[in-house]
Design a protein around this motif. Structure first.
Motif, PDB file in Angstrom:
ATOM      1  N   LEU A 159      77.970  23.371 -15.259  1.00  0.00           N
ATOM      2  CA  LEU A 159      78.424  22.711 -16.479  1.00  0.00           C
ATOM      3  C   LEU A 159      77.263  21.989 -17.155  1.00  0.00           C
ATOM      4  O   LEU A 159      77.070  22.108 -18.368  1.00  0.00           O
ATOM      5  N   MET A 160      76.464  21.262 -16.379  1.00  0.00           N
ATOM      6  CA  MET A 160      75.328  20.538 -16.950  1.00  0.00           C
ATOM      7  C   MET A 160      74.307  21.503 -17.548  1.00  0.00           C
ATOM      8  O   MET A 160      73.854  21.325 -18.677  1.00  0.00           O
ATOM      9  N   ARG A 161      73.943  22.512 -16.786  1.00  0.00           N
ATOM     10  CA  ARG A 161      72.946  23.483 -17.245  1.00  0.00           C
ATOM     11  C   ARG A 161      73.418  24.177 -18.531  1.00  0.00           C
ATOM     12  O   ARG A 161      72.690  24.262 -19.520  1.00  0.00           O
ATOM     13  N   GLY A 162      74.666  24.652 -18.546  1.00  0.00           N
ATOM     14  CA  GLY A 162      75.198  25.343 -19.715  1.00  0.00           C
ATOM     15  C   GLY A 162      75.299  24.436 -20.927  1.00  0.00           C
ATOM     16  O   GLY A 162      74.989  24.834 -22.050  1.00  0.00           O
ATOM     17  N   THR A 163      75.735  23.189 -20.691  1.00  0.00           N
ATOM     18  CA  THR A 163      75.848  22.222 -21.783  1.00  0.00           C
ATOM     19  C   THR A 163      74.474  21.927 -22.379  1.00  0.00           C
ATOM     20  O   THR A 163      74.290  21.981 -23.597  1.00  0.00           O
ATOM     21  N   LEU A 164      73.508  21.635 -21.525  1.00  0.00           N
ATOM     22  CA  LEU A 164      72.175  21.278 -22.019  1.00  0.00           C
ATOM     23  C   LEU A 164      71.492  22.461 -22.696  1.00  0.00           C
ATOM     24  O   LEU A 164      70.778  22.283 -23.690  1.00  0.00           O
ATOM     25  N   ASP A 165      71.732  23.666 -22.206  1.00  0.00           N
ATOM     26  CA  ASP A 165      71.186  24.857 -22.870  1.00  0.00           C
ATOM     27  C   ASP A 165      71.783  25.015 -24.269  1.00  0.00           C
ATOM     28  O   ASP A 165      71.074  25.359 -25.222  1.00  0.00           O
ATOM     29  N   LYS A 166      73.080  24.751 -24.409  1.00  0.00           N
ATOM     30  CA  LYS A 166      73.727  24.861 -25.720  1.00  0.00           C
ATOM     31  C   LYS A 166      73.235  23.763 -26.667  1.00  0.00           C
ATOM     32  O   LYS A 166      73.009  24.004 -27.854  1.00  0.00           O
ATOM     33  N   VAL A 167      73.064  22.548 -26.138  1.00  0.00           N
ATOM     34  CA  VAL A 167      72.545  21.449 -26.951  1.00  0.00           C
ATOM     35  C   VAL A 167      71.146  21.813 -27.473  1.00  0.00           C
ATOM     36  O   VAL A 167      70.846  21.629 -28.654  1.00  0.00           O
ATOM     37  N   ARG A 168      70.316  22.354 -26.600  1.00  0.00           N
ATOM     38  CA  ARG A 168      68.957  22.762 -26.998  1.00  0.00           C
ATOM     39  C   ARG A 168      69.019  23.847 -28.075  1.00  0.00           C
ATOM     40  O   ARG A 168      68.308  23.779 -29.075  1.00  0.00           O
ATOM     41  N   ALA A 169      69.880  24.843 -27.896  1.00  0.00           N
ATOM     42  CA  ALA A 169      69.982  25.941 -28.850  1.00  0.00           C
ATOM     43  C   ALA A 169      70.457  25.454 -30.222  1.00  0.00           C
ATOM     44  O   ALA A 169      70.099  26.036 -31.247  1.00  0.00           O
ATOM     45  N   GLN A 170      71.237  24.370 -30.235  1.00  0.00           N
ATOM     46  CA  GLN A 170      71.737  23.816 -31.495  1.00  0.00           C
ATOM     47  C   GLN A 170      70.751  22.829 -32.119  1.00  0.00           C
ATOM     48  O   GLN A 170      71.029  22.257 -33.172  1.00  0.00           O
ATOM     49  N   ALA A 179      71.579  11.892 -13.627  1.00  0.00           N
ATOM     50  CA  ALA A 179      71.035  12.318 -12.331  1.00  0.00           C
ATOM     51  C   ALA A 179      70.629  13.790 -12.379  1.00  0.00           C
ATOM     52  O   ALA A 179      69.591  14.174 -11.821  1.00  0.00           O
ATOM     53  N   PHE A 180      71.414  14.633 -13.054  1.00  0.00           N
ATOM     54  CA  PHE A 180      71.076  16.054 -13.173  1.00  0.00           C
ATOM     55  C   PHE A 180      69.742  16.219 -13.904  1.00  0.00           C
ATOM     56  O   PHE A 180      68.873  16.986 -13.475  1.00  0.00           O
ATOM     57  N   ILE A 181      69.567  15.487 -15.002  1.00  0.00           N
ATOM     58  CA  ILE A 181      68.314  15.595 -15.773  1.00  0.00           C
ATOM     59  C   ILE A 181      67.136  15.082 -14.939  1.00  0.00           C
ATOM     60  O   ILE A 181      66.057  15.661 -14.978  1.00  0.00           O
ATOM     61  N   ASP A 182      67.349  14.021 -14.168  1.00  0.00           N
ATOM     62  CA  ASP A 182      66.277  13.522 -13.283  1.00  0.00           C
ATOM     63  C   ASP A 182      65.852  14.598 -12.288  1.00  0.00           C
ATOM     64  O   ASP A 182      64.668  14.736 -11.982  1.00  0.00           O
ATOM     65  N   ARG A 183      66.806  15.379 -11.778  1.00  0.00           N
ATOM     66  CA  ARG A 183      66.503  16.425 -10.797  1.00  0.00           C
ATOM     67  C   ARG A 183      65.985  17.706 -11.451  1.00  0.00           C
ATOM     68  O   ARG A 183      65.452  18.578 -10.765  1.00  0.00           O
ATOM     69  N   PRO A 210      63.671  18.329 -14.498  1.00  0.00           N
ATOM     70  CA  PRO A 210      62.839  17.804 -15.591  1.00  0.00           C
ATOM     71  C   PRO A 210      62.651  18.768 -16.761  1.00  0.00           C
ATOM     72  O   PRO A 210      62.201  18.362 -17.822  1.00  0.00           O
ATOM     73  N   GLU A 211      63.039  20.037 -16.592  1.00  0.00           N
ATOM     74  CA  GLU A 211      62.944  20.966 -17.712  1.00  0.00           C
ATOM     75  C   GLU A 211      63.885  20.561 -18.855  1.00  0.00           C
ATOM     76  O   GLU A 211      63.761  21.075 -19.975  1.00  0.00           O
ATOM     77  N   TYR A 212      64.802  19.628 -18.597  1.00  0.00           N
ATOM     78  CA  TYR A 212      65.707  19.157 -19.639  1.00  0.00           C
ATOM     79  C   TYR A 212      65.316  17.771 -20.165  1.00  0.00           C
ATOM     80  O   TYR A 212      65.973  17.250 -21.076  1.00  0.00           O
ATOM     81  N   ALA A 213      64.276  17.160 -19.610  1.00  0.00           N
ATOM     82  CA  ALA A 213      63.889  15.806 -19.995  1.00  0.00           C
ATOM     83  C   ALA A 213      63.539  15.685 -21.473  1.00  0.00           C
ATOM     84  O   ALA A 213      63.748  14.628 -22.090  1.00  0.00           O
TER      85      ALA A 213
END
Length: 95
Positions: A55-66, A79-83, A85-88
């Motif tokens: 859920l976190m990975r898919g959400t953050l990928d969609k946020v980036r694409a938008q 905590a997910f983003i801390d683990r 860092p490609e989403y930082a």
């Protein structure tokens, strides 16, 4: 097990469907090009199966694409983003 992450703007949340069943969601408050994430929930029947991370990975990928950014007020997302860092680079503040 098939997983699908979808934005549900009417309910201000991204949802994860596992085999067509709602398995979890992460809620947000939109502010311009920023989404303030406030709460994440995974149904107990789907916990410890990688659903929250998917859920976190898919959400953050969609946020980036938008072209949006996030304020991770939800401890699970922070905590997910801390683990991962490609989403930082998606994290911003509201100043």
């Amino acid at each position: 097990m098939s997983m699908l992450i979808e934005d549900d703007p009417a309910n201000r949340r991204f949802e994860i469907l596992v085999d067509d069943a709602l398995a979890g969601f992460t809620q947000y408050v939109p502010r311009d090009d920023v989404l303030i994430f406030t709460h994440t929930e995974v149904d107990p029947g789907f916990q410890n199966r990688g659903v929250g991370s998917a859920l976190m990975r898919g959400t953050l990928d969609k946020v980036r694409a938008q072209g949006q950014r996030v304020v991770p007020r939800c401890p699970f997302m922070a905590a997910f983003i801390d683990r991962h860092p490609e989403y930082a680079d998606l994290v911003t503040s509201l100043d």
